[in-house]
Scaffold this motif. Structure first.
Motif, short mmCIF file in Angstrom:
data_model
loop_
_atom_site.label_atom_id
_atom_site.label_comp_id
_atom_site.label_asym_id
_atom_site.label_seq_id
_atom_site.Cartn_x
_atom_site.Cartn_y
_atom_site.Cartn_z
N LEU A 96 0.83 -1.20 0.00
CA LEU A 96 0.00 0.00 0.00
C LEU A 96 0.88 1.26 0.00
O LEU A 96 0.53 2.26 -0.65
CB LEU A 96 -0.94 0.00 1.20
CG LEU A 96 -2.01 1.09 1.23
CD1 LEU A 96 -2.83 1.11 -0.06
CD2 LEU A 96 -2.93 0.90 2.44
N CYS A 97 1.98 1.22 0.72
CA CYS A 97 2.93 2.34 0.68
C CYS A 97 3.41 2.58 -0.76
O CYS A 97 3.47 3.73 -1.22
CB CYS A 97 4.13 2.05 1.57
SG CYS A 97 3.82 2.19 3.34
N GLU A 98 3.72 1.50 -1.44
CA GLU A 98 4.17 1.60 -2.83
C GLU A 98 3.08 2.21 -3.71
O GLU A 98 3.36 3.04 -4.57
CB GLU A 98 4.55 0.21 -3.35
CG GLU A 98 5.11 0.21 -4.77
CD GLU A 98 5.49 -1.19 -5.24
OE1 GLU A 98 6.01 -1.32 -6.36
OE2 GLU A 98 5.25 -2.16 -4.48
N GLU A 140 14.26 3.83 2.53
CA GLU A 140 14.49 5.24 2.21
C GLU A 140 13.18 5.99 1.97
O GLU A 140 13.09 6.87 1.11
CB GLU A 140 15.42 5.37 0.99
CG GLU A 140 16.80 4.77 1.22
CD GLU A 140 17.74 4.96 0.04
OE1 GLU A 140 17.28 5.39 -1.03
OE2 GLU A 140 18.95 4.67 0.20
N LEU A 141 12.18 5.61 2.75
CA LEU A 141 10.88 6.29 2.68
C LEU A 141 10.63 7.17 3.90
O LEU A 141 9.59 7.80 4.01
CB LEU A 141 9.75 5.26 2.55
CG LEU A 141 9.65 4.55 1.20
CD1 LEU A 141 8.61 3.43 1.25
CD2 LEU A 141 9.34 5.54 0.08
N GLN A 146 4.73 8.58 6.44
CA GLN A 146 4.69 8.24 7.86
C GLN A 146 3.46 7.38 8.11
O GLN A 146 2.49 7.43 7.35
CB GLN A 146 4.69 9.48 8.75
CG GLN A 146 3.50 10.39 8.58
CD GLN A 146 3.53 11.55 9.57
OE1 GLN A 146 2.70 11.62 10.49
NE2 GLN A 146 4.47 12.48 9.38
N ILE A 147 3.52 6.58 9.17
CA ILE A 147 2.44 5.65 9.48
C ILE A 147 1.83 6.00 10.83
O ILE A 147 2.52 6.02 11.85
CB ILE A 147 2.95 4.19 9.49
CG1 ILE A 147 3.54 3.83 8.12
CG2 ILE A 147 1.81 3.23 9.84
CD1 ILE A 147 4.17 2.44 8.07
N GLU A 181 4.38 12.67 4.04
CA GLU A 181 5.07 13.58 4.96
C GLU A 181 4.96 15.03 4.50
O GLU A 181 4.74 15.95 5.30
CB GLU A 181 6.54 13.18 5.05
CG GLU A 181 7.32 13.91 6.12
CD GLU A 181 7.06 13.38 7.51
OE1 GLU A 181 6.87 14.22 8.41
OE2 GLU A 181 7.05 12.15 7.70
N GLU A 182 5.10 15.26 3.21
CA GLU A 182 5.03 16.61 2.66
C GLU A 182 3.66 17.24 2.93
O GLU A 182 3.57 18.43 3.27
CB GLU A 182 5.32 16.57 1.16
CG GLU A 182 5.40 17.93 0.50
CD GLU A 182 5.74 17.85 -0.97
OE1 GLU A 182 5.79 18.92 -1.63
OE2 GLU A 182 5.96 16.73 -1.48
N SER A 183 2.60 16.45 2.77
CA SER A 183 1.25 16.96 2.99
C SER A 183 1.01 17.26 4.47
O SER A 183 0.36 18.25 4.81
CB SER A 183 0.21 15.95 2.49
OG SER A 183 0.36 15.73 1.11
#
Length: 222
Positions: A96-98, A140-141, A146-147, A181-183
């Motif tokens: 799901l991260c992908e 490298e994520l 973030q979770i 993370e940016e959002s």
């Protein structure tokens, strides 16, 4: 006439046999349908209850002031996983991260993985969260995603089991919420007094009281 009458009787018997076969076939199909249908209904119900919890607690109570615009724009991707084993859960989280990383924020801003068969033990769930964060760094994520964590037995450090504040994160089922993370950084920068949100949420839940909160959870699960 007799021969005709005999043929008519034979045809009538044949129709009765066909009718009996059709009834038996219909019963078999109905039985098969009942065996298959609950699985479909159960998945739909879990999704419905999870969304109802987010709507009632996160949105209507305003526990997360950043969530409503994303919800209204239908940019939250919900995914159900029947995984039980930790390795399989971790695999589903990273798939799901992908998906989030490889999809435009205009299509998927954030994603929630619902795990109805995951660990009911909160300590084991937190151990898995630690593992996921370590793997995010290895992949490298870190700094990209973030979770966030939600669990039916969520308990903040230093709180009692039934402290009202725990219910800000007590979802109907274990969940992992994948955020960009940016959002998150952009939302924090544009929101005044962001550090006051946790304290405000605690006061809100304490004001409601345990009985009222449990009543709300009950309506979510109906």
């Amino acid at each position: 006439m007799l021969r005709f009458g005999a043929n008519a009787k034979m045809k009538a018997r044949g129709r009765r046999r066909n009718t009996g076969f059709q009834i038996a076939l219909n019963k078999t199909l109905i039985t098969l349908g009942k065996l298959l249908l609950p699985r479909m209904e159960e998945s739909d119900l879990i999704l419905q209850q999870s969304k109802a919890w987010i709507k009632k607690f996160v949105l209507e109570m305003g526990l997360c002031p950043f969530a409503k615009p994303i919800w209204d724009a239908r940019l939250i991707h919900f995914q159900l996983s029947q995984a039980e084993a930790p390795d399989k859960i971790i695999e589903d989280v990273f798939l799901l991260c992908e998906k989030v990383v490889n999809t435009s924020p205009e299509e998927i801003e954030t994603a929630i993985l619902i795990l109805p068969k995951a660990q009911s033990d909160f300590a084991a769930y937190l151990d898995m969260l630690d593992t996921l964060n370590e793997l995010l760094e290895e992949a490298e994520l870190e700094g990209v995603l973030q979770i966030a964590s939600f669990h039916p037995h969520y308990q903040f450090d230093g709180t009692g089991e039934y402290a009202p504040e725990n219910f800000t994160n007590r979802s109907p089922f274990p969940m992992f919420h994948i955020l960009r993370e940016e959002s998150v950084s952009a939302a924090i920068e544009n929101f005044p007094n962001v550090d006051d949100i946790p304290l405000r949420n605690i006061e809100k839940m304490e004001g409601l009281g345990i009985s009222h909160i449990r009543g709300l959870l009950k309506t979510v699960m109906e």
